[in-house]
Write a protein that holds these residues in place. Structure first.
Motif, PDB file in Angstrom:
ATOM      1  N   CYS A  47      23.544  27.771  21.425  1.00  0.00           N
ATOM      2  CA  CYS A  47      23.256  27.171  22.733  1.00  0.00           C
ATOM      3  C   CYS A  47      24.514  27.062  23.586  1.00  0.00           C
ATOM      4  O   CYS A  47      24.511  27.427  24.777  1.00  0.00           O
ATOM      5  N   TRP A  48      25.614  26.594  22.992  1.00  0.00           N
ATOM      6  CA  TRP A  48      26.859  26.488  23.755  1.00  0.00           C
ATOM      7  C   TRP A  48      27.361  27.864  24.169  1.00  0.00           C
ATOM      8  O   TRP A  48      27.872  28.035  25.283  1.00  0.00           O
ATOM      9  N   MET A  49      27.214  28.855  23.295  1.00  0.00           N
ATOM     10  CA  MET A  49      27.646  30.209  23.626  1.00  0.00           C
ATOM     11  C   MET A  49      26.887  30.740  24.842  1.00  0.00           C
ATOM     12  O   MET A  49      27.471  31.350  25.744  1.00  0.00           O
ATOM     13  N   LEU A  50      25.566  30.524  24.871  1.00  0.00           N
ATOM     14  CA  LEU A  50      24.764  31.019  25.991  1.00  0.00           C
ATOM     15  C   LEU A  50      25.119  30.319  27.288  1.00  0.00           C
ATOM     16  O   LEU A  50      25.091  30.921  28.366  1.00  0.00           O
ATOM     17  N   LEU A  51      25.452  29.025  27.209  1.00  0.00           N
ATOM     18  CA  LEU A  51      25.920  28.331  28.406  1.00  0.00           C
ATOM     19  C   LEU A  51      27.223  28.949  28.898  1.00  0.00           C
ATOM     20  O   LEU A  51      27.431  29.109  30.105  1.00  0.00           O
ATOM     21  N   GLY A  52      28.105  29.295  27.969  1.00  0.00           N
ATOM     22  CA  GLY A  52      29.345  29.951  28.362  1.00  0.00           C
ATOM     23  C   GLY A  52      29.099  31.306  28.990  1.00  0.00           C
ATOM     24  O   GLY A  52      29.716  31.664  29.995  1.00  0.00           O
ATOM     25  N   ALA A  53      28.172  32.080  28.417  1.00  0.00           N
ATOM     26  CA  ALA A  53      27.868  33.403  28.962  1.00  0.00           C
ATOM     27  C   ALA A  53      27.212  33.303  30.329  1.00  0.00           C
ATOM     28  O   ALA A  53      27.339  34.220  31.145  1.00  0.00           O
ATOM     29  N   GLY A  54      26.499  32.198  30.589  1.00  0.00           N
ATOM     30  CA  GLY A  54      25.905  31.992  31.901  1.00  0.00           C
ATOM     31  C   GLY A  54      26.880  31.432  32.911  1.00  0.00           C
ATOM     32  O   GLY A  54      26.535  31.240  34.075  1.00  0.00           O
ATOM     33  N   THR A  55      28.101  31.176  32.452  1.00  0.00           N
ATOM     34  CA  THR A  55      29.144  30.661  33.340  1.00  0.00           C
ATOM     35  C   THR A  55      30.093  31.754  33.779  1.00  0.00           C
ATOM     36  O   THR A  55      30.486  31.829  34.943  1.00  0.00           O
ATOM     37  N   TYR A  56      30.455  32.635  32.844  1.00  0.00           N
ATOM     38  CA  TYR A  56      31.442  33.679  33.127  1.00  0.00           C
ATOM     39  C   TYR A  56      31.255  34.797  32.118  1.00  0.00           C
ATOM     40  O   TYR A  56      30.975  34.547  30.942  1.00  0.00           O
ATOM     41  N   GLU A  57      31.406  36.037  32.575  1.00  0.00           N
ATOM     42  CA  GLU A  57      31.120  37.187  31.733  1.00  0.00           C
ATOM     43  C   GLU A  57      32.010  37.254  30.493  1.00  0.00           C
ATOM     44  O   GLU A  57      31.630  37.829  29.475  1.00  0.00           O
ATOM     45  N   ALA A  58      33.211  36.693  30.569  1.00  0.00           N
ATOM     46  CA  ALA A  58      34.148  36.806  29.449  1.00  0.00           C
ATOM     47  C   ALA A  58      33.634  36.147  28.181  1.00  0.00           C
ATOM     48  O   ALA A  58      34.103  36.461  27.081  1.00  0.00           O
ATOM     49  N   ALA A  59      32.649  35.252  28.297  1.00  0.00           N
ATOM     50  CA  ALA A  59      32.130  34.553  27.118  1.00  0.00           C
ATOM     51  C   ALA A  59      31.417  35.487  26.151  1.00  0.00           C
ATOM     52  O   ALA A  59      31.175  35.105  25.000  1.00  0.00           O
ATOM     53  N   VAL A  60      31.101  36.707  26.575  1.00  0.00           N
ATOM     54  CA  VAL A  60      30.437  37.637  25.658  1.00  0.00           C
ATOM     55  C   VAL A  60      31.353  38.014  24.492  1.00  0.00           C
ATOM     56  O   VAL A  60      30.888  38.532  23.475  1.00  0.00           O
ATOM     57  N   ASN A  65      43.213  39.203  21.249  1.00  0.00           N
ATOM     58  CA  ASN A  65      42.965  40.507  21.861  1.00  0.00           C
ATOM     59  C   ASN A  65      41.498  40.715  22.194  1.00  0.00           C
ATOM     60  O   ASN A  65      41.164  41.325  23.209  1.00  0.00           O
ATOM     61  N   VAL A  66      40.608  40.186  21.352  1.00  0.00           N
ATOM     62  CA  VAL A  66      39.179  40.282  21.650  1.00  0.00           C
ATOM     63  C   VAL A  66      38.852  39.527  22.936  1.00  0.00           C
ATOM     64  O   VAL A  66      38.038  39.982  23.745  1.00  0.00           O
ATOM     65  N   LEU A  67      39.501  38.382  23.139  1.00  0.00           N
ATOM     66  CA  LEU A  67      39.252  37.600  24.352  1.00  0.00           C
ATOM     67  C   LEU A  67      39.756  38.304  25.604  1.00  0.00           C
ATOM     68  O   LEU A  67      39.351  37.965  26.719  1.00  0.00           O
ATOM     69  N   LEU A  68      40.639  39.297  25.440  1.00  0.00           N
ATOM     70  CA  LEU A  68      41.110  40.074  26.587  1.00  0.00           C
ATOM     71  C   LEU A  68      40.189  41.260  26.896  1.00  0.00           C
ATOM     72  O   LEU A  68      40.174  41.752  28.027  1.00  0.00           O
ATOM     73  N   LEU A  69      39.396  41.684  25.916  1.00  0.00           N
ATOM     74  CA  LEU A  69      38.591  42.899  26.071  1.00  0.00           C
ATOM     75  C   LEU A  69      37.661  42.896  27.287  1.00  0.00           C
ATOM     76  O   LEU A  69      37.508  43.938  27.930  1.00  0.00           O
ATOM     77  N   PRO A  70      36.995  41.771  27.635  1.00  0.00           N
ATOM     78  CA  PRO A  70      36.101  41.836  28.794  1.00  0.00           C
ATOM     79  C   PRO A  70      36.785  42.211  30.099  1.00  0.00           C
ATOM     80  O   PRO A  70      36.113  42.558  31.073  1.00  0.00           O
TER      81      PRO A  70
END
Length: 506
Positions: free
Chosen positions: A193-206, A318-323
């Motif tokens: 649930c928290w992950m989906l809220l993050g993804a609905g906030t900014y694309e980098a959360a993927v 590095n994964v967090l930089l990928l988006p």
């Protein structure tokens, strides 16, 4: 939510630092309020280092969100695009709409909310660190390093930069609940649930589930969970994210969510971002902080008690930089999230020292690193707030020179793109100005920058054909100075070929 300190260590398990040893500390009573005290300290420190933001104003695409300050746009954002952006950010859109209802156009409170979110991110990072069984002193050090890390300005000092800060808040909540679920042998539905809220906030959360996969090798040592189970539970997040991205692609009509062509030279872009990150740290960091990070990486890679934490944390960063590697430009907002695993890695070597030396060593590290970070945070906040102040005076000058809509077009020359090296208005000038006129009986006057007029042949032809007033913004005296039509054309010779015979108002 359960506190991190309730995690149970198994008697026969080995870890970097056994939490059971913490219980014998004579100051255990103080820890009852540890997280509350730490939260208050971090909040106070965040406000102190970003205090110049109280004078800030709206900048660049902040004006887009002000223009969309109505309930209908929020509802539409859940099922499609938002304004001119092909993006899916309904949670961020809801956040700024609530701010609009509460604070209106008083930018100070918008900035204060950004600072509070940043402090919450530092506190959550400490909680996650504690979830992985590190001592409380290390948790405090990690939180302070992240709070003053060099690449925070764009996400904290700029209102629209909240996309990264708010998304990271949800991502950290997801990480915390993921660690809790693994430790308690539960399915991480709260993390989903928290992950989906993050993804609905900014694309980098993927990137979150894949960053968590990078941390799976640490699970046996710190969470006392078999790595196969940790991987399986994390793949649940991957599957749920895939469903979310499928819905997002359906409502946006594109799988990538970008309106313009991107530079798909991924290797070149990634190297460019790393170079930009290094350059930024040369300016805002210090030689000591860089050597501490290099030493930490080496020790966490070669020492058996810390291996493979350094590799795992660097992989997560590095994964967090990928988006962002399809984007050519690099801004500090790109680096806000990836600083977190690096801050954790920087303090890990302290665990190799005898227990009585750990707190003094952590204090020494903070003493060597934080002063320059704090100065950097203050200077960045000052620079951004200065650009906002100049934007406010520009709008006031426009209202003084053009108080109402007289039916004439207005073209303003010499509007700066940057002030103090920070973007002031960019391509949102016309929207920003129009949104500040509130006469219910008259539409706002047409006010455009010279750059906007010159970049569009039709607009250029129109303003040269109809009565138009030309102005020059005097940045030193904060006022608009009238220009003749001929003076404007002389300043922009490329426009002379479109010159029309109709006279302009001067």
């Amino acid at each position: 939510m359960a506190t991190i300190s309730t995690f149970k260590a198994r008697p026969d398990a080995s870890s970097i630092d056994r939490p059971g040893s913490q219980d014998s500390n004579p100051y255990g009573q103080i820890r009852t309020h540890f997280w509350t005290v730490l939260g208050v300290v971090l909040l106070a420190a965040a406000f102190a280092s970003h205090w110049p933001d109280r004078h800030g104003f709206f900048l660049v695409d902040d004006f887009l969100w002000l223009n969309l300050g109505h309930l209908r746009s929020v509802a539409e954002s859940f099922v499609g695009t938002q304004g001119a952006h092909v993006a899916y950010r309904p949670i961020f859109r809801t956040s700024v709409y609530i701010d609009y209802l509460l604070f209106g156009r008083n930018a100070m409170w918008w900035h204060f909310e950004n600072i509070a979110i940043h402090a919450a991110n530092a506190l959550l990072l400490a909680a996650i660190t504690r979830a992985f069984r590190l001592p409380l002193a290390c948790c405090v050090a990690v939180a302070l390093l992240f709070l003053f890390a060099p690449q925070n300005s764009e996400s904290v000092d700029w209102i629209s930069g909240r996309t990264a800060a708010l998304s990271f808040l949800f991502m950290q909540l997801a990480t915390w609940r993921w660690a809790w679920a693994l430790s308690e042998n539960r399915t991480p539905w709260a993390a989903v649930c928290w992950m989906l809220l993050g993804a609905g906030t900014y694309e980098a959360a993927v990137a979150l589930p894949f960053a968590l996969l990078c941390l799976v090798p640490l699970a046996p040592k710190t969470l006392f969970v078999n790595w196969r189970r940790a991987t399986g539970q994390t793949l649940i997040l991957v599957g749920c994210l895939g469903l979310f991205l499928g819905f997002r692609a359906f409502v946006l009509g594109t799988p990538i969510g970008e309106a313009s062509a991107t530079n798909m030279n991924l290797l070149t872009n990634a190297l460019h971002h790393i170079v930009e990150l290094w350059k930024a740290n040369l300016v805002t960091g210090s030689a000591i902080s860089r050597w501490i990070l290099v030493l930490a990486f080496v020790l966490t890679c070669i020492h058996p008690r810390l291996f493979p934490s350094g590799l795992c944390l660097l992989a997560a960063a590095n994964v967090l930089l990928l988006p962002f590697i399809t984007t050519v430009g690099a801004g500090s907002r790109f680096f806000y999230m990836l600083q977190a695993p690096l801050c954790v890695m920087a303090v890990l070597p302290v665990l190799l020292a005898p227990r009585r030396w750990r707190v003094p060593l952590l204090a020494l590290v903070l003493l060597l690193v934080l002063p320059k970070f704090v100065v950097s945070s203050w200077n960045e906040a000052t620079a951004v707030s200065g650009a906002g102040t100049k934007m406010r005076t520009l709008i006031e000058a426009i209202h003084e020179a053009i108080p109402i809509n007289t039916g004439d077009a207005n073209v303003v020359d010499s509007v700066p793109e940057l002030y103090n090296g920070r973007i002031m208005v960019g391509g949102f000038f016309e929207m920003a100005v129009a949104d500040t006129y509130h006469d219910p009986h008259l539409p706002p006057p047409f006010v455009a920058r010279s750059e906007t007029v010159l970049s569009n042949a039709q607009i250029l032809s129109d303003v040269l054909r109809v009565p138009t007033r030309f102005w020059r913004f005097d940045i030193d005296n904060n006022r608009l100075i009238p220009m003749t039509r001929d003076a404007w054309l002389l300043a922009h010779p490329d426009a002379t070929q479109q010159r029309a015979p109709a006279p302009a108002l001067n």
